[in-house]
Motif scaffolding. Structure first.
Motif, PDB file in Angstrom:
ATOM      1  N   LEU A  14      -2.132  -8.987  -9.695  1.00  0.00           N
ATOM      2  CA  LEU A  14      -0.774  -9.450  -9.371  1.00  0.00           C
ATOM      3  C   LEU A  14      -0.512  -9.435  -7.869  1.00  0.00           C
ATOM      4  CD1 LEU A  14       1.321  -7.746 -12.189  1.00  0.00           C
ATOM      5  CD2 LEU A  14       0.938 -10.188 -11.863  1.00  0.00           C
ATOM      6  N   ILE A  15      -0.924  -8.379  -7.193  1.00  0.00           N
ATOM      7  CA  ILE A  15      -0.694  -8.291  -5.749  1.00  0.00           C
ATOM      8  C   ILE A  15      -1.511  -9.344  -5.007  1.00  0.00           C
ATOM      9  CG2 ILE A  15      -1.053  -6.810  -3.721  1.00  0.00           C
ATOM     10  CD1 ILE A  15      -0.185  -4.441  -5.533  1.00  0.00           C
ATOM     11  N   ALA A  16      -2.734  -9.590  -5.463  1.00  0.00           N
ATOM     12  CA  ALA A  16      -3.548 -10.640  -4.838  1.00  0.00           C
ATOM     13  C   ALA A  16      -2.883 -11.998  -5.004  1.00  0.00           C
ATOM     14  CB  ALA A  16      -4.947 -10.651  -5.442  1.00  0.00           C
ATOM     15  N   GLY A  17      -2.384 -12.288  -6.190  1.00  0.00           N
ATOM     16  CA  GLY A  17      -1.704 -13.563  -6.425  1.00  0.00           C
ATOM     17  C   GLY A  17      -0.451 -13.714  -5.576  1.00  0.00           C
ATOM     18  N   LEU A  18       0.336 -12.661  -5.486  1.00  0.00           N
ATOM     19  CA  LEU A  18       1.543 -12.704  -4.662  1.00  0.00           C
ATOM     20  C   LEU A  18       1.200 -12.808  -3.181  1.00  0.00           C
ATOM     21  CD1 LEU A  18       3.693 -10.037  -6.542  1.00  0.00           C
ATOM     22  CD2 LEU A  18       4.144 -12.491  -6.417  1.00  0.00           C
ATOM     23  N   SER A  19       0.117 -12.168  -2.767  1.00  0.00           N
ATOM     24  CA  SER A  19      -0.303 -12.238  -1.364  1.00  0.00           C
ATOM     25  C   SER A  19      -0.742 -13.650  -0.999  1.00  0.00           C
ATOM     26  CB  SER A  19      -1.437 -11.252  -1.099  1.00  0.00           C
ATOM     27  OG  SER A  19      -0.979  -9.929  -1.306  1.00  0.00           O
ATOM     28  N   VAL A  20      -1.452 -14.309  -1.901  1.00  0.00           N
ATOM     29  CA  VAL A  20      -1.853 -15.703  -1.663  1.00  0.00           C
ATOM     30  C   VAL A  20      -0.604 -16.582  -1.553  1.00  0.00           C
ATOM     31  CG1 VAL A  20      -2.982 -17.713  -2.721  1.00  0.00           C
ATOM     32  CG2 VAL A  20      -4.134 -15.491  -2.691  1.00  0.00           C
ATOM     33  N   GLY A  21       0.342 -16.364  -2.447  1.00  0.00           N
ATOM     34  CA  GLY A  21       1.589 -17.125  -2.373  1.00  0.00           C
ATOM     35  C   GLY A  21       2.318 -16.893  -1.062  1.00  0.00           C
TER      36      GLY A  21
ATOM     37  N   ILE B  41      -6.009   8.926 -20.199  1.00  0.00           N
ATOM     38  CA  ILE B  41      -5.102   8.734 -19.059  1.00  0.00           C
ATOM     39  C   ILE B  41      -5.828   7.986 -17.944  1.00  0.00           C
ATOM     40  CG2 ILE B  41      -3.766   9.909 -17.257  1.00  0.00           C
ATOM     41  CD1 ILE B  41      -3.351  12.209 -19.297  1.00  0.00           C
ATOM     42  N   VAL B  42      -7.059   8.380 -17.656  1.00  0.00           N
ATOM     43  CA  VAL B  42      -7.843   7.729 -16.602  1.00  0.00           C
ATOM     44  C   VAL B  42      -8.088   6.263 -16.958  1.00  0.00           C
ATOM     45  CG1 VAL B  42     -10.024   7.771 -15.327  1.00  0.00           C
ATOM     46  CG2 VAL B  42      -8.917   9.915 -15.976  1.00  0.00           C
ATOM     47  N   ILE B  43      -8.404   6.000 -18.221  1.00  0.00           N
ATOM     48  CA  ILE B  43      -8.628   4.615 -18.654  1.00  0.00           C
ATOM     49  C   ILE B  43      -7.354   3.792 -18.478  1.00  0.00           C
ATOM     50  CG2 ILE B  43      -9.115   3.160 -20.666  1.00  0.00           C
ATOM     51  CD1 ILE B  43     -11.060   5.343 -21.590  1.00  0.00           C
ATOM     52  N   GLU B  44      -6.223   4.357 -18.863  1.00  0.00           N
ATOM     53  CA  GLU B  44      -4.943   3.651 -18.699  1.00  0.00           C
ATOM     54  C   GLU B  44      -4.664   3.374 -17.222  1.00  0.00           C
ATOM     55  OE1 GLU B  44      -2.796   2.439 -21.006  1.00  0.00           O
ATOM     56  OE2 GLU B  44      -4.244   3.002 -22.547  1.00  0.00           O
ATOM     57  N   LEU B  45      -4.955   4.331 -16.343  1.00  0.00           N
ATOM     58  CA  LEU B  45      -4.720   4.147 -14.910  1.00  0.00           C
ATOM     59  C   LEU B  45      -5.661   3.097 -14.325  1.00  0.00           C
ATOM     60  CD1 LEU B  45      -4.066   7.817 -13.771  1.00  0.00           C
ATOM     61  CD2 LEU B  45      -2.387   5.989 -14.115  1.00  0.00           C
ATOM     62  N   ILE B  46      -6.898   3.042 -14.789  1.00  0.00           N
ATOM     63  CA  ILE B  46      -7.831   2.009 -14.319  1.00  0.00           C
ATOM     64  C   ILE B  46      -7.349   0.628 -14.758  1.00  0.00           C
ATOM     65  CG2 ILE B  46     -10.174   1.080 -14.607  1.00  0.00           C
ATOM     66  CD1 ILE B  46     -11.137   4.027 -14.682  1.00  0.00           C
TER      67      ILE B  46
ATOM     68  N   VAL C 221       4.455  -3.111  -6.719  1.00  0.00           N
ATOM     69  CA  VAL C 221       3.943  -1.785  -6.339  1.00  0.00           C
ATOM     70  C   VAL C 221       4.834  -0.679  -6.910  1.00  0.00           C
ATOM     71  CG1 VAL C 221       3.570  -0.230  -4.374  1.00  0.00           C
ATOM     72  CG2 VAL C 221       2.718  -2.572  -4.293  1.00  0.00           C
ATOM     73  N   LEU C 222       6.154  -0.843  -6.817  1.00  0.00           N
ATOM     74  CA  LEU C 222       7.074   0.170  -7.349  1.00  0.00           C
ATOM     75  C   LEU C 222       6.974   0.291  -8.868  1.00  0.00           C
ATOM     76  CD1 LEU C 222      10.235  -0.429  -5.130  1.00  0.00           C
ATOM     77  CD2 LEU C 222       8.612   1.485  -5.022  1.00  0.00           C
ATOM     78  N   LEU C 223       6.902  -0.842  -9.549  1.00  0.00           N
ATOM     79  CA  LEU C 223       6.744  -0.811 -11.005  1.00  0.00           C
ATOM     80  C   LEU C 223       5.410  -0.195 -11.407  1.00  0.00           C
ATOM     81  CD1 LEU C 223       8.312  -4.222 -12.075  1.00  0.00           C
ATOM     82  CD2 LEU C 223       9.189  -1.936 -12.570  1.00  0.00           C
ATOM     83  N   GLY C 224       4.364  -0.492 -10.633  1.00  0.00           N
ATOM     84  CA  GLY C 224       3.051   0.095 -10.894  1.00  0.00           C
ATOM     85  C   GLY C 224       3.058   1.604 -10.708  1.00  0.00           C
TER      86      GLY C 224
ATOM     87  N   VAL D  67      -6.224  -2.468 -12.204  1.00  0.00           N
ATOM     88  CA  VAL D  67      -6.784  -3.829 -12.246  1.00  0.00           C
ATOM     89  C   VAL D  67      -5.660  -4.859 -12.308  1.00  0.00           C
ATOM     90  CG1 VAL D  67      -8.130  -5.435 -13.671  1.00  0.00           C
ATOM     91  CG2 VAL D  67      -9.004  -3.136 -13.199  1.00  0.00           C
ATOM     92  N   TRP D  68      -4.692  -4.639 -13.195  1.00  0.00           N
ATOM     93  CA  TRP D  68      -3.574  -5.581 -13.305  1.00  0.00           C
ATOM     94  C   TRP D  68      -2.763  -5.642 -12.011  1.00  0.00           C
ATOM     95  CZ3 TRP D  68      -3.145  -9.452 -16.370  1.00  0.00           C
ATOM     96  CH2 TRP D  68      -3.758  -9.421 -17.621  1.00  0.00           C
ATOM     97  N   LEU D  69      -2.535  -4.493 -11.391  1.00  0.00           N
ATOM     98  CA  LEU D  69      -1.794  -4.480 -10.132  1.00  0.00           C
ATOM     99  C   LEU D  69      -2.546  -5.240  -9.047  1.00  0.00           C
ATOM    100  CD1 LEU D  69      -0.427  -0.823  -9.969  1.00  0.00           C
ATOM    101  CD2 LEU D  69       0.866  -2.923 -10.363  1.00  0.00           C
ATOM    102  N   ALA D  70      -3.863  -5.053  -8.973  1.00  0.00           N
ATOM    103  CA  ALA D  70      -4.666  -5.748  -7.971  1.00  0.00           C
ATOM    104  C   ALA D  70      -4.581  -7.261  -8.152  1.00  0.00           C
ATOM    105  CB  ALA D  70      -6.111  -5.272  -8.036  1.00  0.00           C
TER     106      ALA D  70
END
Length: 170
Positions: free
Chosen positions: A43-50, A29-34, A67-70, A38-41
């Motif tokens: 995606l959010i970084a890319g959207l923030s740059v946009g 579970i912890v591995i899946e959450l990590i 964020v909601l989907l995450g 990483v994927w959320l970070a």
């Protein structure tokens, strides 16, 4: 002379109660959450740059949606890991997983070609490994993640020995 009553098996219920299911480690579970974080970070970084470059209102909506989907995926991760299980029977190995769409793979020992044990950096950090079964069927998805290395080695050795014994009888 009467026949013994037959057990009715429902094809829509893929988790037979007649076998002893072994769960995978809850460390998965912890591995899946990590991995999710990483994927959320990214995606959010890319959207923030946009958003910073474009300044339109659609960018923060996209960030909110990610964020909601995450958050929803994080809630589902624990149940998804608990859905994984395996059972060793006399002639085959059963592997189950899935919440919405349930999968049950039945791998006859005689059909196994080889067994892999792998552990990526994150799995090794948490003391876990994955057992992957390879059969002649290209579509076989029989893998068991989240096993302690000792159990993964034991299962690999047992499956290999049973596969060789069964193949000799063919």
């Amino acid at each position: 002379m009467s026949e013994p009553p037959r057990t009715v098996v429902d094809a829509l219920e893929p988790w037979p109660d007649t076998v002893a299911w072994r769960p995978v480690s809850s460390k998965l579970i912890v591995i899946e959450l990590i991995n999710l974080a990483v994927w959320l970070a990214v995606l959010i970084a890319g959207l923030s740059v946009g958003w910073a470059l474009g300044g339109q209102i659609l960018w923060p909506i996209g960030i909110t949606a990610v964020v909601l989907l995450g958050a929803w995926r994080a809630l589902v991760a624990a149940r998804a890991v608990r859905a994984w299980g395996y059972a060793e029977r006399d002639k085959d190995l059963l592997v189950r997983h899935g919440l919405l769409v349930r999968h049950l793979s039945i791998v006859p020992y005689a059909r196994m070609q080889y067994v892999d044990v792998t552990a990526g950096p994150l799995e090794r950090a948490f003391g876990l490994a994955t057992v992957q079964l390879h059969t002649a069927a290209a579509a076989s998805d029989a893998r068991i993640p989240g096993l302690p290395p000792e159990e993964a080695s034991r299962l690999r050795d047992r499956l290999t020995a049973l596969g060789e014994d069964r193949a000799e009888g063919l």
